[in-house]
Motif scaffolding. Structure first.
Motif, PDB file in Angstrom:
ATOM      1  N   LEU A 175       0.818  -1.074  -0.108  1.00 32.41           N
ATOM      2  CA  LEU A 175       0.080  -0.081  -0.132  1.00 32.41           C
ATOM      3  C   LEU A 175       0.866   1.205   0.100  1.00 32.41           C
ATOM      4  O   LEU A 175       1.855   1.262   0.722  1.00 32.41           O
ATOM      5  N   VAL A 176       0.613   2.307  -0.885  1.00 33.66           N
ATOM      6  CA  VAL A 176       1.410   3.385  -1.096  1.00 33.66           C
ATOM      7  C   VAL A 176       0.218   4.437  -0.918  1.00 33.66           C
ATOM      8  O   VAL A 176      -0.478   4.726  -1.893  1.00 33.66           O
ATOM      9  N   ASN A 177       0.514   5.310   0.214  1.00 35.87           N
ATOM     10  CA  ASN A 177      -0.697   6.227   0.515  1.00 35.87           C
ATOM     11  C   ASN A 177      -2.006   5.526   0.562  1.00 35.87           C
ATOM     12  O   ASN A 177      -3.156   6.114  -0.085  1.00 35.87           O
ATOM     13  N   SER A 178      -2.253   4.262   0.902  1.00 39.23           N
ATOM     14  CA  SER A 178      -3.427   3.625   1.095  1.00 39.23           C
ATOM     15  C   SER A 178      -3.858   3.048  -0.287  1.00 39.23           C
ATOM     16  O   SER A 178      -4.857   2.365  -0.522  1.00 39.23           O
ATOM     17  N   MET A 179      -3.051   3.420  -1.408  1.00 43.49           N
ATOM     18  CA  MET A 179      -3.507   2.659  -2.569  1.00 43.49           C
ATOM     19  C   MET A 179      -2.555   1.504  -2.924  1.00 43.49           C
ATOM     20  O   MET A 179      -1.449   1.418  -2.396  1.00 43.49           O
ATOM     21  N   ALA A 180      -3.169   0.604  -3.708  1.00 42.35           N
ATOM     22  CA  ALA A 180      -2.660  -0.676  -3.753  1.00 42.35           C
ATOM     23  C   ALA A 180      -1.489  -0.680  -4.874  1.00 42.35           C
ATOM     24  O   ALA A 180      -1.903  -0.086  -6.059  1.00 42.35           O
ATOM     25  N   LYS A 181      -0.315  -1.172  -5.011  1.00 36.21           N
ATOM     26  CA  LYS A 181       0.579  -1.399  -5.666  1.00 36.21           C
ATOM     27  C   LYS A 181       1.373  -2.773  -5.885  1.00 36.21           C
ATOM     28  O   LYS A 181       1.587  -3.034  -5.072  1.00 36.21           O
ATOM     29  N   GLU A 182       1.194  -3.145  -7.264  1.00 31.58           N
ATOM     30  CA  GLU A 182       1.857  -4.337  -7.115  1.00 31.58           C
ATOM     31  C   GLU A 182       3.322  -4.541  -7.127  1.00 31.58           C
ATOM     32  O   GLU A 182       4.093  -3.732  -7.646  1.00 31.58           O
ATOM     33  N   LYS A 183       3.711  -5.633  -6.205  1.00 32.83           N
ATOM     34  CA  LYS A 183       5.015  -5.526  -5.801  1.00 32.83           C
ATOM     35  C   LYS A 183       5.973  -6.644  -6.615  1.00 32.83           C
ATOM     36  O   LYS A 183       6.964  -6.114  -7.011  1.00 32.83           O
ATOM     37  N   LYS A 184       5.669  -7.941  -6.372  1.00 34.73           N
ATOM     38  CA  LYS A 184       6.465  -8.626  -7.102  1.00 34.73           C
ATOM     39  C   LYS A 184       5.312 -10.068  -7.224  1.00 34.73           C
ATOM     40  O   LYS A 184       4.481 -10.062  -6.476  1.00 34.73           O
ATOM     41  N   THR A 185       5.877 -10.883  -8.087  1.00 34.74           N
ATOM     42  CA  THR A 185       4.935 -12.393  -8.261  1.00 34.74           C
ATOM     43  C   THR A 185       5.998 -13.395  -7.330  1.00 34.74           C
ATOM     44  O   THR A 185       7.125 -13.162  -7.463  1.00 34.74           O
ATOM     45  N   VAL A 186       5.449 -14.323  -6.787  1.00 32.57           N
ATOM     46  CA  VAL A 186       6.174 -15.119  -5.928  1.00 32.57           C
ATOM     47  C   VAL A 186       5.670 -16.700  -6.217  1.00 32.57           C
ATOM     48  O   VAL A 186       4.485 -16.770  -6.483  1.00 32.57           O
ATOM     49  N   GLN A 187       6.759 -17.451  -6.328  1.00 26.85           N
ATOM     50  CA  GLN A 187       6.420 -18.965  -6.409  1.00 26.85           C
ATOM     51  C   GLN A 187       6.140 -19.585  -5.094  1.00 26.85           C
ATOM     52  O   GLN A 187       4.915 -20.332  -4.915  1.00 26.85           O
ATOM     53  N   THR A 188       6.684 -19.233  -4.035  1.00 24.61           N
ATOM     54  CA  THR A 188       6.612 -19.699  -2.726  1.00 24.61           C
ATOM     55  C   THR A 188       6.636 -18.515  -1.732  1.00 24.61           C
ATOM     56  O   THR A 188       7.314 -17.366  -2.087  1.00 24.61           O
ATOM     57  N   ILE A 189       5.983 -18.642  -0.671  1.00 23.67           N
ATOM     58  CA  ILE A 189       6.118 -17.621   0.374  1.00 23.67           C
ATOM     59  C   ILE A 189       6.629 -18.301   1.600  1.00 23.67           C
ATOM     60  O   ILE A 189       6.265 -19.106   2.243  1.00 23.67           O
ATOM     61  N   GLU A 190       7.923 -17.781   1.964  1.00 25.72           N
ATOM     62  CA  GLU A 190       8.502 -18.297   3.235  1.00 25.72           C
ATOM     63  C   GLU A 190       7.664 -17.682   4.508  1.00 25.72           C
ATOM     64  O   GLU A 190       7.100 -16.701   4.560  1.00 25.72           O
ATOM     65  N   PRO A 191       7.822 -18.530   5.583  1.00 26.16           N
ATOM     66  CA  PRO A 191       7.232 -18.292   6.775  1.00 26.16           C
ATOM     67  C   PRO A 191       7.621 -16.822   7.154  1.00 26.16           C
ATOM     68  O   PRO A 191       9.056 -16.369   7.265  1.00 26.16           O
ATOM     69  N   ILE A 192       6.858 -15.884   7.535  1.00 23.39           N
ATOM     70  CA  ILE A 192       7.419 -14.741   8.180  1.00 23.39           C
ATOM     71  C   ILE A 192       6.889 -14.515   9.663  1.00 23.39           C
ATOM     72  O   ILE A 192       6.110 -14.732  10.342  1.00 23.39           O
ATOM     73  N   SER A 193       8.117 -14.193  10.167  1.00 23.39           N
ATOM     74  CA  SER A 193       8.095 -13.932  11.697  1.00 23.39           C
ATOM     75  C   SER A 193       7.301 -12.510  12.198  1.00 23.39           C
ATOM     76  O   SER A 193       7.675 -11.729  11.315  1.00 23.39           O
ATOM     77  N   ILE A 194       6.545 -12.536  12.842  1.00 17.29           N
ATOM     78  CA  ILE A 194       5.876 -11.297  13.410  1.00 17.29           C
ATOM     79  C   ILE A 194       7.068 -10.394  14.187  1.00 17.29           C
ATOM     80  O   ILE A 194       7.590 -10.716  14.805  1.00 17.29           O
TER      81      ILE A 194
END
Length: 292
Positions: A175-194
């Motif tokens: 989100l850029v100033n609350s507007m959606a912007k495509e960042k990248k395409t991904v094949q897999t998503i690694e676990p994300i630590s909070i």
């Protein structure tokens, strides 16, 4: 407050917004839902309709007219009628008649069904187009879960895991100033630590995800959201820029819709992720939260 209960869970749902306010696991002894403390964020699990996210300048155009619409729409602030209720099931109905035609020129009905099964809560939406023309809409969930669940834990003890839809390539949006912007395409998503820095730039969003889990690395407790078929999911927590800290909750948000993109035309029928419903047509979608 409407209360659903089985041998494992007690769930409190308010007719105001048909919003889940509390989920308590009787065997584990944990409260899973955020409290709604307005110091951080005064809601718990609002339903987003007829838009998800924010519009450019909070406006959209349709059939040559311009309309103003607040972020996430208006459904989260209306009073639902309890249409049906049993011990483990309840249905909430909202029919606005002509109440919102000045900001949303369609007649419609929304019914939200909540059903308990063991340690899970299924949420089903049903939308009917009662207008004589094609209806355009988005709908989304915004449930906030306590992180951490227990006082001796920290947010950093929790990890997000994503299961992408089979045969589909996931796309990440920011989100850029609350507007959606495509960042990248991904094949897999690694676990994300909070960690707080995750939410420094607001929510992050993926397309084509079947399942998201959020669990403690120390106890294994947490939630799993099955959202197979949903085009988008948002992950968010309130972030305090002055202190550099996040609120003690994380939202996992199944969406049929998304905020306006940075290059959006402003026309509702051209909006990314918009849904169409013919006159008399019905739209249905459901997701399930398991409390582990």
């Amino acid at each position: 407050m409407i209360v659903l209960e089985n041998e494992l869970l007690t769930v409190h749902i308010s007719p105001s917004g048909a919003e889940v306010r509390k989920v308590f696991h009787k065997k584990i002894g944990l409260d899973y839902m955020w409290s709604g403390d307005s110091q951080y964020w005064g809601r718990v699990s609002p339903v987003l309709f007829p838009i998800v996210g924010r519009l450019k300048r909070d406006r959209y155009a349709l059939d040559g007219r311009s309309y103003r619409m607040p972020q996430h729409g208006f459904l989260r602030d209306v009073e639902f009628t309890v249409q049906d209720q049993e011990k483990e099931y309840a249905a909430f109905c909202f029919d606005p008649l002509d109440s919102f035609l000045d900001i949303y020129p369609f007649r419609f009905q929304v019914v939200i069904y909540y059903t308990l099964k063991e340690d899970s809560l299924n949420v089903r939406w049903e939308i009917k187009n009662e207008h004589q023309e094609k209806m355009y809409f988005s709908i989304g969930a915004h449930p906030a879960f306590n992180v951490p669940l227990q006082a001796e834990e920290k947010a950093e003890d929790y990890t997000l895991n994503f299961t992408p839809a089979a045969g589909r390539q996931a796309t990440q949006y920011e989100l850029v100033n609350s507007m959606a912007k495509e960042k990248k395409t991904v094949q897999t998503i690694e676990p994300i630590s909070i960690q707080s820095s995750l939410f420094e730039q607001d929510a992050f969003i993926y397309s084509h995800i079947d399942r998201v889990s959020l669990r403690s690395n120390r106890t294994g407790h947490g939630v799993e959201v099955d959202l197979a078929g949903f085009p988008f999911v948002g992950i968010w927590s309130s972030y305090n820029k002055k202190t550099g800290t996040m609120a003690p909750f994380v939202c996992i948000e199944p969406w049929y819709g998304i905020a306006d993109t940075v290059d959006a035309s402003g026309k509702l029928d051209e909006k990314l992720g918009i849904n169409e419903l013919e006159p008399g047509g019905r739209f249905e979608a459901n997701y399930t939260i398991s409390f582990i």
